[in-house]
Design a protein around this motif. Structure first.
Motif, PDB file in Angstrom:
ATOM      1  N   GLY A 158       0.884  -1.364  -0.062  1.00 61.37           N
ATOM      2  CA  GLY A 158       0.309  -0.184   0.180  1.00 61.37           C
ATOM      3  C   GLY A 158       1.089   1.247  -0.376  1.00 61.37           C
ATOM      4  N   ASN A 159       0.104   2.765  -0.156  1.00 62.36           N
ATOM      5  CA  ASN A 159       0.732   3.618   0.041  1.00 62.36           C
ATOM      6  C   ASN A 159       0.220   4.398   0.587  1.00 62.36           C
ATOM      7  OD1 ASN A 159      -0.911   5.004  -2.076  1.00 62.36           O
ATOM      8  ND2 ASN A 159       0.439   3.777  -3.656  1.00 62.36           N
ATOM      9  N   GLU A 160       1.158   6.100   1.163  1.00 58.70           N
ATOM     10  CA  GLU A 160       0.445   7.214   1.453  1.00 58.70           C
ATOM     11  C   GLU A 160      -0.016   6.644   2.950  1.00 58.70           C
ATOM     12  OE1 GLU A 160      -2.343   8.742  -0.736  1.00 58.70           O
ATOM     13  OE2 GLU A 160      -0.708   9.904  -2.663  1.00 58.70           O
ATOM     14  N   PRO A 161       0.061   5.544   4.041  1.00 58.06           N
ATOM     15  CA  PRO A 161       2.390   5.465   4.306  1.00 58.06           C
ATOM     16  C   PRO A 161       2.197   4.376   3.451  1.00 58.06           C
ATOM     17  CG  PRO A 161       1.443   5.026   5.965  1.00 58.06           C
ATOM     18  CD  PRO A 161      -0.241   5.721   5.238  1.00 58.06           C
ATOM     19  N   PHE A 162       3.152   4.156   2.514  1.00 57.52           N
ATOM     20  CA  PHE A 162       3.671   3.004   2.254  1.00 57.52           C
ATOM     21  C   PHE A 162       4.253   2.233   2.807  1.00 57.52           C
ATOM     22  CE2 PHE A 162       7.599   0.273   0.685  1.00 57.52           C
ATOM     23  CZ  PHE A 162       6.823  -0.830  -0.262  1.00 57.52           C
ATOM     24  N   TRP A 163       3.808   0.917   2.567  1.00 60.77           N
ATOM     25  CA  TRP A 163       3.656  -0.574   2.880  1.00 60.77           C
ATOM     26  C   TRP A 163       3.947  -1.268   2.053  1.00 60.77           C
ATOM     27  CZ3 TRP A 163       0.596  -3.844   3.255  1.00 60.77           C
ATOM     28  CH2 TRP A 163      -0.596  -3.688   3.303  1.00 60.77           C
ATOM     29  N   LEU A 164       4.584  -2.605   3.003  1.00 58.58           N
ATOM     30  CA  LEU A 164       4.223  -3.931   2.554  1.00 58.58           C
ATOM     31  C   LEU A 164       4.105  -4.903   3.162  1.00 58.58           C
ATOM     32  CD1 LEU A 164       6.796  -5.292  -1.068  1.00 58.58           C
ATOM     33  CD2 LEU A 164       6.589  -6.275   1.654  1.00 58.58           C
ATOM     34  N   PHE A 165       3.666  -6.280   3.548  1.00 60.12           N
ATOM     35  CA  PHE A 165       3.773  -7.498   3.969  1.00 60.12           C
ATOM     36  C   PHE A 165       3.751  -8.577   3.601  1.00 60.12           C
ATOM     37  CE2 PHE A 165      -0.344  -7.553   4.726  1.00 60.12           C
ATOM     38  CZ  PHE A 165      -0.867  -8.920   4.602  1.00 60.12           C
ATOM     39  N   ARG A 166       4.157  -9.688   3.501  1.00 64.70           N
ATOM     40  CA  ARG A 166       4.328 -10.850   2.743  1.00 64.70           C
ATOM     41  C   ARG A 166       5.117 -12.149   4.003  1.00 64.70           C
ATOM     42  NH1 ARG A 166      10.372 -12.575   2.574  1.00 64.70           N
ATOM     43  NH2 ARG A 166      11.563 -10.588   2.935  1.00 64.70           N
ATOM     44  N   PRO A 167       4.507 -13.633   3.647  1.00 61.10           N
ATOM     45  CA  PRO A 167       4.487 -14.075   4.298  1.00 61.10           C
ATOM     46  C   PRO A 167       6.248 -14.662   4.431  1.00 61.10           C
ATOM     47  CG  PRO A 167       3.304 -15.250   2.853  1.00 61.10           C
ATOM     48  CD  PRO A 167       3.437 -13.558   3.168  1.00 61.10           C
TER      49      PRO A 167
END
Length: 223
Positions: free
Chosen positions: A126-135
């Motif tokens: 996602g963005n605004e704010p940027f984030w990332l997740f992965r297993p």
């Protein structure tokens, strides 16, 4: 290569077949037999393409559209995120673009969405704010610009109970954070590229007394 080829038809069970035969014998209409093979998005493999040929990825779902990429005849783990109105073309991503490949040359994998688990190729952003997740095994790796690669333990993954349904909810926790996520199959855009996503995600991230809602898109692409 874009032409059509018979592939992967599902046949009704014995009881359904008996209903159809009885209906034909009596001369009356039998009820339609519905077979759920898969729910998008899921992973496919190229099939039925000659070893010296490729499967074209086109800019639009027709055989005359611009070729924007190709798939090798033995290509695997291709994420299909949608169909065209005819059901004959599969929407897939190539680079930072989205395109179309003839669905008759793609065979779906049967074990992508196993109940109570997450595909290890899953990645949500996602963005605004940027984030990332992965297993990562029994954990989730969660990253933001100010905290890269924070590891959070998966406590629970809940699936819908519907065969091969991608919908998932999960809860994860670390010493300082808790997170819940709900993933649903839905057209989604990352707002940064022309790629098409087939999964929408909403996160609730709790750290201390602060709670934050984040939204984004997920992919199970491995390429």
């Amino acid at each position: 290569m874009d032409h059509k080829r018979a592939n992967g038809m599902a046949f009704p069970g014995r009881a359904a077949a008996q209903v159809l035969l009885i209906g034909l014998f009596l001369g009356v209409a039998a009820p339609a037999v519905a077979t759920q093979e898969y729910i998008l998005p899921t992973l496919f493999d190229v099939t039925g393409v000659a070893a010296n040929d490729v499967l074209n990825i086109r800019a639009a779902p027709n055989a005359g559209a611009e070729i924007i990429g190709t798939l090798e005849p033995n290509a695997r783990d291709i994420e299909v995120v949608g169909h065209d109105a005819t059901g004959q073309w599969a929407r897939i991503n190539t680079g930072e673009r989205t395109g179309w490949a003839a669905l008759r040359f793609l065979s779906y994998q049967v074990d992508v969405w196993t109940p109570g688990t997450l595909p290890q190729s899953l990645q949500c952003v996602g963005n605004e704010p940027f984030w990332l997740f992965r297993p990562q095994g029994d954990d989730v790796v969660f990253s933001t610009p100010d905290r890269h690669g924070a590891v959070m333990r998966i406590e629970k993954v809940v699936s819908s109970g519907i065969f091969r349904d991608p919908r998932r909810s999960l809860s994860v926790q670390s010493e300082s954070r808790r997170m819940t996520a709900v993933i649903v199959p839905m057209a989604c855009s990352d707002g940064m590229s022309d790629r098409s996503y087939g999964l929408d995600v909403t996160l609730i991230l709790v750290e201390g007394d602060e709670a934050q809602m984040l939204t984004g898109c997920c992919s199970i692409a491995t390429r």
